[in-house]
Design a protein around this motif. Structure first.
Motif, mmCIF file in Angstrom:
data_model
loop_
_atom_site.group_PDB
_atom_site.id
_atom_site.type_symbol
_atom_site.label_atom_id
_atom_site.label_comp_id
_atom_site.label_asym_id
_atom_site.label_seq_id
_atom_site.Cartn_x
_atom_site.Cartn_y
_atom_site.Cartn_z
ATOM 1 N N THR A 57 54.960 -6.090 -49.854
ATOM 2 C CA THR A 57 54.581 -4.481 -49.434
ATOM 3 C C THR A 57 55.814 -4.393 -50.743
ATOM 4 O O THR A 57 57.064 -4.625 -50.902
ATOM 5 C CB THR A 57 55.702 -4.384 -47.866
ATOM 6 O OG1 THR A 57 54.351 -4.234 -47.292
ATOM 7 C CG2 THR A 57 56.095 -2.376 -47.983
ATOM 8 N N GLU A 60 57.255 2.270 -52.147
ATOM 9 C CA GLU A 60 57.243 4.077 -53.194
ATOM 10 C C GLU A 60 58.473 4.772 -54.193
ATOM 11 O O GLU A 60 58.627 4.571 -54.585
ATOM 12 C CB GLU A 60 56.008 4.654 -53.083
ATOM 13 C CG GLU A 60 56.182 5.086 -51.238
ATOM 14 C CD GLU A 60 55.079 6.432 -51.299
ATOM 15 O OE1 GLU A 60 55.501 7.050 -50.879
ATOM 16 O OE2 GLU A 60 54.007 6.309 -51.719
ATOM 17 N N ASP A 61 58.942 4.558 -52.582
ATOM 18 C CA ASP A 61 60.218 5.265 -53.317
ATOM 19 C C ASP A 61 61.884 5.389 -52.353
ATOM 20 O O ASP A 61 61.944 5.572 -50.973
ATOM 21 C CB ASP A 61 59.819 7.153 -52.851
ATOM 22 C CG ASP A 61 61.151 7.962 -53.958
ATOM 23 O OD1 ASP A 61 62.056 7.356 -53.892
ATOM 24 O OD2 ASP A 61 61.220 9.308 -53.450
ATOM 25 N N SER A 108 60.795 4.579 -44.327
ATOM 26 C CA SER A 108 59.899 4.564 -44.961
ATOM 27 C C SER A 108 59.552 3.571 -43.790
ATOM 28 O O SER A 108 59.852 2.559 -43.242
ATOM 29 C CB SER A 108 60.043 3.211 -46.220
ATOM 30 O OG SER A 108 60.425 4.280 -47.126
ATOM 31 N N ASP A 109 57.591 3.503 -43.837
ATOM 32 C CA ASP A 109 57.118 2.522 -43.359
ATOM 33 C C ASP A 109 56.938 1.064 -43.649
ATOM 34 O O ASP A 109 56.782 0.953 -45.006
ATOM 35 C CB ASP A 109 55.538 3.132 -43.130
ATOM 36 C CG ASP A 109 54.397 2.066 -42.451
ATOM 37 O OD1 ASP A 109 54.419 0.882 -42.436
ATOM 38 O OD2 ASP A 109 54.158 2.727 -41.408
ATOM 39 N N THR A 112 52.891 -0.480 -45.064
ATOM 40 C CA THR A 112 53.026 0.076 -45.983
ATOM 41 C C THR A 112 53.205 0.709 -47.907
ATOM 42 O O THR A 112 52.810 0.902 -48.428
ATOM 43 C CB THR A 112 51.925 1.076 -45.356
ATOM 44 O OG1 THR A 112 52.899 2.393 -45.432
ATOM 45 C CG2 THR A 112 50.964 1.436 -44.168
ATOM 46 N N LYS A 114 55.371 3.401 -47.676
ATOM 47 C CA LYS A 114 55.108 4.879 -47.824
ATOM 48 C C LYS A 114 56.306 5.075 -47.449
ATOM 49 O O LYS A 114 56.724 4.851 -46.120
ATOM 50 C CB LYS A 114 53.821 5.189 -46.953
ATOM 51 C CG LYS A 114 52.660 5.309 -47.331
ATOM 52 C CD LYS A 114 52.106 5.586 -49.075
ATOM 53 C CE LYS A 114 49.994 5.273 -48.859
ATOM 54 N NZ LYS A 114 50.808 5.606 -50.092
ATOM 55 N N CYS A 115 56.757 6.472 -47.800
ATOM 56 C CA CYS A 115 57.973 7.354 -47.460
ATOM 57 C C CYS A 115 57.867 8.039 -46.337
ATOM 58 O O CYS A 115 56.711 8.797 -46.899
ATOM 59 C CB CYS A 115 58.882 7.892 -49.166
ATOM 60 S SG CYS A 115 60.259 9.078 -48.505
ATOM 61 N N LEU A 116 58.145 8.070 -45.553
ATOM 62 C CA LEU A 116 57.549 8.717 -44.537
ATOM 63 C C LEU A 116 58.611 10.782 -44.847
ATOM 64 O O LEU A 116 58.089 11.497 -44.076
ATOM 65 C CB LEU A 116 58.245 8.266 -43.014
ATOM 66 C CG LEU A 116 57.069 7.068 -42.723
ATOM 67 C CD1 LEU A 116 57.262 6.113 -41.545
ATOM 68 C CD2 LEU A 116 55.807 6.927 -42.803
#
Length: 123
Positions: A57, A60-61, A108-109, A112, A114-116
């Motif tokens: 993983t 992203e942020d 974040s997940d 993935t 991804k920032c949630l």
């Protein structure tokens, strides 16, 4: 430092070695036993690795506020699918600077990257 990572499978008495060029020694790590993964923390960044020595993983942020964080500043959900930590603001993370004293809480997940969610103070 500068040593290969060794993943030992005690069930089958086997050792998998990952070159130090692929895996830099982290300042801290968290084992996610439910998902057979581990998180590593080094130089403001979080990595998620599997037991084959592969980085699985990329976040992203999620640029951590402290470069050498300890695991007391990190929250992992009980399902081990979400990480919550204090990070640099999005703008600081991209510039690499620390011109402000305010960061943000990032959710974040883990699977993935991804920032949630992001919770920040107003500028």
């Amino acid at each position: 430092e500068a040593c290969n990572l060794q993943i030992v499978d005690v069930r089958y008495s086997s050792i998998l070695e990952v070159p130090s060029t692929d895996f830099l020694t982290p300042t801290a790590f968290i084992f996610l036993y439910e998902n057979q993964l581990f998180l590593t923390f080094r130089d403001h960044h979080v990595g998620v690795w599997n037991f084959r020595g592969e980085l699985v993983t990329h976040f992203e942020d999620h640029v951590l506020w402290h470069p050498d964080c300890n695991t007391n500043n990190i929250f992992i959900s009980s399902q081990q699918d979400t990480i919550i930590s204090y990070c640099k603001s999005s703008q600081q993370g991209r510039r690499g600077g620390s011109s402000t004293t305010h960061g943000a809480i990032h959710v974040s997940d883990i699977f993935t990257g991804k920032c949630l969610a992001r919770i920040a103070t107003p500028p």
